[in-house]
Structure formats: C-alpha cells, structure tokens
Design a protein around this motif. Structure first.
Motif, PDB file in Angstrom:
ATOM      1  N   VAL A 174       0.835  -1.197   0.000  1.00 30.74           N
ATOM      2  CA  VAL A 174       0.000   0.000   0.000  1.00 30.74           C
ATOM      3  C   VAL A 174       0.871   1.249   0.000  1.00 30.74           C
ATOM      4  CG1 VAL A 174      -1.763   1.279   1.272  1.00 30.74           C
ATOM      5  CG2 VAL A 174      -1.802  -1.222   1.268  1.00 30.74           C
ATOM      6  N   TYR A 175       0.584   2.164  -0.920  1.00 26.83           N
ATOM      7  CA  TYR A 175       1.233   3.481  -0.858  1.00 26.83           C
ATOM      8  C   TYR A 175       0.303   4.446  -0.138  1.00 26.83           C
ATOM      9  CZ  TYR A 175       2.893   8.118  -1.988  1.00 26.83           C
ATOM     10  OH  TYR A 175       3.317   9.412  -1.876  1.00 26.83           O
ATOM     11  N   ILE A 176       0.865   5.235   0.792  1.00 28.31           N
ATOM     12  CA  ILE A 176       0.099   6.276   1.484  1.00 28.31           C
ATOM     13  C   ILE A 176       0.816   7.604   1.315  1.00 28.31           C
ATOM     14  CG2 ILE A 176      -0.869   7.067   3.669  1.00 28.31           C
ATOM     15  CD1 ILE A 176      -1.084   4.204   4.561  1.00 28.31           C
ATOM     16  N   ASP A 177       0.097   8.570   0.807  1.00 30.09           N
ATOM     17  CA  ASP A 177       0.619   9.881   0.436  1.00 30.09           C
ATOM     18  C   ASP A 177       0.749  10.790   1.661  1.00 30.09           C
ATOM     19  OD1 ASP A 177       1.534  11.667  -1.475  1.00 30.09           O
ATOM     20  OD2 ASP A 177      -0.453  12.209  -2.210  1.00 30.09           O
ATOM     21  N   SER A 178       1.270  11.977   1.434  1.00 27.71           N
ATOM     22  CA  SER A 178       1.266  13.023   2.455  1.00 27.71           C
ATOM     23  C   SER A 178      -0.117  13.670   2.492  1.00 27.71           C
ATOM     24  CB  SER A 178       2.333  14.067   2.144  1.00 27.71           C
ATOM     25  OG  SER A 178       2.094  14.630   0.871  1.00 27.71           O
ATOM     26  N   GLY A 179      -0.320  14.572   3.448  1.00 32.18           N
ATOM     27  CA  GLY A 179      -1.606  15.247   3.593  1.00 32.18           C
ATOM     28  C   GLY A 179      -2.277  14.843   4.896  1.00 32.18           C
ATOM     29  N   SER A 180      -3.189  15.670   5.380  1.00 28.54           N
ATOM     30  CA  SER A 180      -3.789  15.455   6.697  1.00 28.54           C
ATOM     31  C   SER A 180      -4.666  14.208   6.745  1.00 28.54           C
ATOM     32  CB  SER A 180      -4.586  16.695   7.123  1.00 28.54           C
ATOM     33  OG  SER A 180      -5.542  17.036   6.137  1.00 28.54           O
ATOM     34  N   THR A 181      -5.463  13.961   5.700  1.00 27.14           N
ATOM     35  CA  THR A 181      -6.311  12.767   5.694  1.00 27.14           C
ATOM     36  C   THR A 181      -5.475  11.510   5.537  1.00 27.14           C
ATOM     37  OG1 THR A 181      -8.064  14.095   4.668  1.00 27.14           O
ATOM     38  CG2 THR A 181      -8.361  11.712   4.684  1.00 27.14           C
ATOM     39  N   CYS A 182      -4.467  11.565   4.671  1.00 28.69           N
ATOM     40  CA  CYS A 182      -3.587  10.413   4.497  1.00 28.69           C
ATOM     41  C   CYS A 182      -2.805  10.117   5.771  1.00 28.69           C
ATOM     42  CB  CYS A 182      -2.637  10.646   3.326  1.00 28.69           C
ATOM     43  SG  CYS A 182      -3.430  10.520   1.703  1.00 28.69           S
ATOM     44  N   THR A 183      -2.485  11.147   6.548  1.00 31.35           N
ATOM     45  CA  THR A 183      -1.790  10.928   7.813  1.00 31.35           C
ATOM     46  C   THR A 183      -2.668  10.158   8.790  1.00 31.35           C
ATOM     47  OG1 THR A 183      -0.440  12.921   7.533  1.00 31.35           O
ATOM     48  CG2 THR A 183      -0.663  12.069   9.765  1.00 31.35           C
ATOM     49  N   ILE A 184      -3.948  10.476   8.831  1.00 28.18           N
ATOM     50  CA  ILE A 184      -4.879   9.726   9.679  1.00 28.18           C
ATOM     51  C   ILE A 184      -4.935   8.276   9.222  1.00 28.18           C
ATOM     52  CG2 ILE A 184      -7.302   9.476  10.359  1.00 28.18           C
ATOM     53  CD1 ILE A 184      -7.525  12.536  10.194  1.00 28.18           C
ATOM     54  N   LEU A 185      -4.996   8.065   7.899  1.00 32.37           N
ATOM     55  CA  LEU A 185      -4.998   6.696   7.371  1.00 32.37           C
ATOM     56  C   LEU A 185      -3.712   5.968   7.757  1.00 32.37           C
ATOM     57  CD1 LEU A 185      -6.177   4.427   5.647  1.00 32.37           C
ATOM     58  CD2 LEU A 185      -5.123   5.522   3.647  1.00 32.37           C
ATOM     59  N   LEU A 186      -2.591   6.643   7.648  1.00 35.29           N
ATOM     60  CA  LEU A 186      -1.300   6.048   7.994  1.00 35.29           C
ATOM     61  C   LEU A 186      -1.290   5.582   9.454  1.00 35.29           C
ATOM     62  CD1 LEU A 186       1.609   5.495   7.014  1.00 35.29           C
ATOM     63  CD2 LEU A 186       2.191   7.816   7.746  1.00 35.29           C
ATOM     64  N   GLU A 187      -1.832   6.410  10.335  1.00 35.36           N
ATOM     65  CA  GLU A 187      -1.866   6.073  11.763  1.00 35.36           C
ATOM     66  C   GLU A 187      -2.735   4.851  12.043  1.00 35.36           C
ATOM     67  OE1 GLU A 187      -3.217   9.770  13.303  1.00 35.36           O
ATOM     68  OE2 GLU A 187      -1.232  10.691  13.314  1.00 35.36           O
ATOM     69  N   LYS A 188      -3.749   4.626  11.195  1.00 31.65           N
ATOM     70  CA  LYS A 188      -4.612   3.457  11.346  1.00 31.65           C
ATOM     71  C   LYS A 188      -3.998   2.224  10.676  1.00 31.65           C
ATOM     72  CE  LYS A 188      -8.887   6.267  11.266  1.00 31.65           C
ATOM     73  NZ  LYS A 188      -9.625   5.839  12.470  1.00 31.65           N
ATOM     74  N   MET A 189      -3.342   2.431   9.541  1.00 31.80           N
ATOM     75  CA  MET A 189      -2.879   1.319   8.713  1.00 31.80           C
ATOM     76  C   MET A 189      -1.690   0.580   9.311  1.00 31.80           C
ATOM     77  SD  MET A 189      -3.851  -0.035   5.768  1.00 31.80           S
ATOM     78  CE  MET A 189      -4.585   1.300   4.783  1.00 31.80           C
ATOM     79  N   ILE A 190      -0.926   1.233  10.181  1.00 32.02           N
ATOM     80  CA  ILE A 190       0.283   0.592  10.726  1.00 32.02           C
ATOM     81  C   ILE A 190      -0.029  -0.643  11.560  1.00 32.02           C
ATOM     82  CG2 ILE A 190       1.683   2.698  10.693  1.00 32.02           C
ATOM     83  CD1 ILE A 190       1.075   2.993  13.693  1.00 32.02           C
ATOM     84  N   TYR A 191      -1.282  -0.808  11.959  1.00 31.59           N
ATOM     85  CA  TYR A 191      -1.659  -1.969  12.762  1.00 31.59           C
ATOM     86  C   TYR A 191      -2.205  -3.119  11.906  1.00 31.59           C
ATOM     87  CZ  TYR A 191      -1.087   1.538  16.356  1.00 31.59           C
ATOM     88  OH  TYR A 191      -0.556   2.544  17.152  1.00 31.59           O
ATOM     89  N   ARG A 192      -2.187  -2.941  10.577  1.00 37.14           N
ATOM     90  CA  ARG A 192      -2.627  -3.997   9.658  1.00 37.14           C
ATOM     91  C   ARG A 192      -1.427  -4.794   9.152  1.00 37.14           C
ATOM     92  NH1 ARG A 192      -7.565  -3.245   6.914  1.00 37.14           N
ATOM     93  NH2 ARG A 192      -6.949  -5.126   5.777  1.00 37.14           N
ATOM     94  N   ASN A 193      -1.691  -6.027   8.743  1.00 37.95           N
ATOM     95  CA  ASN A 193      -0.657  -6.893   8.186  1.00 37.95           C
ATOM     96  C   ASN A 193      -0.459  -6.564   6.706  1.00 37.95           C
ATOM     97  OD1 ASN A 193       1.161  -8.960   7.693  1.00 37.95           O
ATOM     98  ND2 ASN A 193      -0.439 -10.539   7.535  1.00 37.95           N
ATOM     99  N   VAL A 194       0.185  -5.436   6.460  1.00 37.35           N
ATOM    100  CA  VAL A 194       0.410  -4.948   5.094  1.00 37.35           C
ATOM    101  C   VAL A 194       1.824  -4.386   4.992  1.00 37.35           C
ATOM    102  CG1 VAL A 194      -2.021  -4.381   4.665  1.00 37.35           C
ATOM    103  CG2 VAL A 194      -0.506  -2.648   5.681  1.00 37.35           C
ATOM    104  N   HIS A 195       2.246  -4.111   3.770  1.00 40.63           N
ATOM    105  CA  HIS A 195       3.516  -3.421   3.537  1.00 40.63           C
ATOM    106  C   HIS A 195       3.175  -1.997   3.112  1.00 40.63           C
ATOM    107  CE1 HIS A 195       7.672  -3.341   1.282  1.00 40.63           C
ATOM    108  NE2 HIS A 195       7.501  -2.314   2.116  1.00 40.63           N
ATOM    109  N   ILE A 196       3.520  -1.037   3.943  1.00 45.31           N
ATOM    110  CA  ILE A 196       3.251   0.372   3.654  1.00 45.31           C
ATOM    111  C   ILE A 196       4.496   1.008   3.041  1.00 45.31           C
ATOM    112  CG2 ILE A 196       2.713   2.635   4.634  1.00 45.31           C
ATOM    113  CD1 ILE A 196       1.284   1.139   6.937  1.00 45.31           C
ATOM    114  N   VAL A 197       4.315   1.670   1.913  1.00 44.77           N
ATOM    115  CA  VAL A 197       5.361   2.507   1.327  1.00 44.77           C
ATOM    116  C   VAL A 197       4.825   3.937   1.374  1.00 44.77           C
ATOM    117  CG1 VAL A 197       6.751   3.007  -0.709  1.00 44.77           C
ATOM    118  CG2 VAL A 197       6.116   0.639  -0.177  1.00 44.77           C
ATOM    119  N   THR A 198       5.618   4.873   1.874  1.00 42.99           N
ATOM    120  CA  THR A 198       5.087   6.222   2.059  1.00 42.99           C
ATOM    121  C   THR A 198       6.134   7.300   1.839  1.00 42.99           C
ATOM    122  OG1 THR A 198       3.836   7.644   3.589  1.00 42.99           O
ATOM    123  CG2 THR A 198       5.528   6.232   4.558  1.00 42.99           C
ATOM    124  N   SER A 199       5.671   8.468   1.444  1.00 47.51           N
ATOM    125  CA  SER A 199       6.492   9.679   1.389  1.00 47.51           C
ATOM    126  C   SER A 199       6.050  10.657   2.469  1.00 47.51           C
ATOM    127  CB  SER A 199       6.372  10.332   0.009  1.00 47.51           C
ATOM    128  OG  SER A 199       5.016  10.683  -0.250  1.00 47.51           O
TER     129      SER A 199
END
Length: 244
Positions: free
Chosen positions: A97-122
């Motif tokens: 999963v790619y997660i972008d910058s921005g306020s909404t994406c930051t909220i998503l990032l904070e939620k997604m870190i607890y999932r069994n996924v590979h996060i790539v982010t800027s």
C-alpha cells in the motif's frame, strides 16, 4: 460602512493572510461587530469568494495555496476520520500500500500501521509514530518539505519505480471536472502522477470542501482514481466512482 465595503476589506485581508480566525478578523476590523462579520462571511461564501472552515476560521475560496499540515489537521477532523475508515475497508492483508502526504492520508497512515500490510510512504508523519506496529514500512527518500511533512523530487520518483502497489491512497488540493486533481506544488504533482502509474488501483482521499476547486498544477485525471470522501457529488460521479 456599507456591506460591500466591508466585504471588499475582508477579501483584501485574506489575500495577504493565508488563513484568519474570525476573532483575528475582528481585531483587524474593530469597528465591525462579530455578528456583522459572520453575516458578511456567509454572503461571501454564497458568492464562492471565501470558505468557512470548522473551528471558526476562514480562507479565500481557492486551493492554490498550501496550508501547513499542522493547520490542515485541525479542520474537518470527523470527515477525515470517516474517509480514512472507508479507505481501510479497501485493503486486504498482505497488500502493498502506498500512502501519500496530507492530513487525511496521515490519519490513514496512523490506522494502517496496525494492519498486516507493507506500507510505502512519502509521508514523514510516520516518524511521529512511536508505538509497535504490525505493518512493514518503507519510507521513500527525497527532498523534505516540512510544511506538508512530505518527501518528493527525483529521488522519490526513482524509488517509486521499484514498486507496484496493490492500492495507492493519494491526497490533493482540488478536484475539478475539467482539470482533474490539482496541487500547488509541481514536485508533489509529479510524484502523485508517478504513483498512479505504479498502482493497480488508486484512491483519492479528499473531503468535500475540495470539490470543484483548482490549484496551480495538475497531478492526474479524475478518472484515474476512485474518490473516497465524506459525501457524493452528482457532477464528479459522471467521471469517477465515489465511496462515501
């Protein structure tokens, strides 16, 4: 002072200040009462000249300027959390999963870190997370923009080229039928465009305040993404699916 004169003064003040609280407007226009200011702002909003924000602030109705991430994160909090929750539903275990910058994406990032996924982010907001996480996390290198907590530029785009994302979650400053998804920054626009071409499915996370707004630089076409927002829009739905 007649309403037209007051409203012209308000617009001029907003042209030299990215964002003003109503109390700050009152300080700059001491002869005008708060109730009168609120009436003027509502009239200016009806004329599509200003945008009233939750928290008692106002800005010009233009997406051409980039507000600092600390400022943006205080607006539309309930809507952004709803959007992030909807985005979470689109992800499967083991997804890259790619997660972008921005306020909404930051909220998503904070939620997604607890999932069994590979996060790539800027999104450099990842460095504010100190808890243990379930996700594997890769941070793209690049030129740091502290105002929006983002990495972009040639190095970022080169690193993006190594990945094929199952899902990409992007932010934007404006959504328009003619101009598509826009942002004030060329490097950010190029990065987002590059991501879309390296993702099996791309989503734009955007609250409805950005509908029918245009910034200076085009990122990609509206039909390149599925829009996740807090409400629908009949015109935008002619070019893309909206999840809300």
């Amino acid at each position: 002072m007649i309403p037209y004169e007051r409203q012209v003064k308000i617009v001029k003040l907003l042209q030299t200040n990215t964002l003003l609280k109503i109390d700050e407007l009152k300080e700059k226009l001491p002869e005008v009462s708060i109730s009168t200011l609120r009436r003027d702002l509502k009239e200016l909003e009806k004329e599509n000249k200003v945008q009233l924000l939750t928290g008692g602030a106002v800005k010009l109705n233009s997406s051409t300027t980039e507000l600092p991430i600390k400022t943006k994160s205080t607006f539309y909090i309930e809507e952004k959390n709803h959007i992030a929750d909807l985005a979470m539903e689109q992800v499967n275990d083991q997804d890259m999963v790619y997660i972008d910058s921005g306020s909404t994406c930051t909220i998503l990032l904070e939620k997604m870190i607890y999932r069994n996924v590979h996060i790539v982010t800027s999104n450099t907001g990842i460095f504010n997370i100190l808890n243990s996480v379930a996700a594997k996390i890769t941070v793209l290198g690049g030129e740091y923009n502290p105002a929006i907590s983002s990495l972009s530029g040639n190095l970022t785009e080169m690193n993006i080229g190594h990945f094929i994302f199952d899902k990409a979650f992007l932010g934007g400053n404006g959504i328009d039928l003619e101009y598509g998804i826009t942002t004030p920054d060329l490097k950010e626009a190029m990065k987002k465009n590059h991501i879309v071409h390296h993702a099996k499915k791309s989503f734009l996370l955007c609250d409805s305040s950005k509908f029918h707004q245009v910034a200076n630089v085009k990122s990609f076409d509206l039909d390149s993404v599925t829009l996740i927002s807090d409400k629908g829009d009949a015109q935008l739905e002619e070019k893309t699916n909206i999840i809300f």
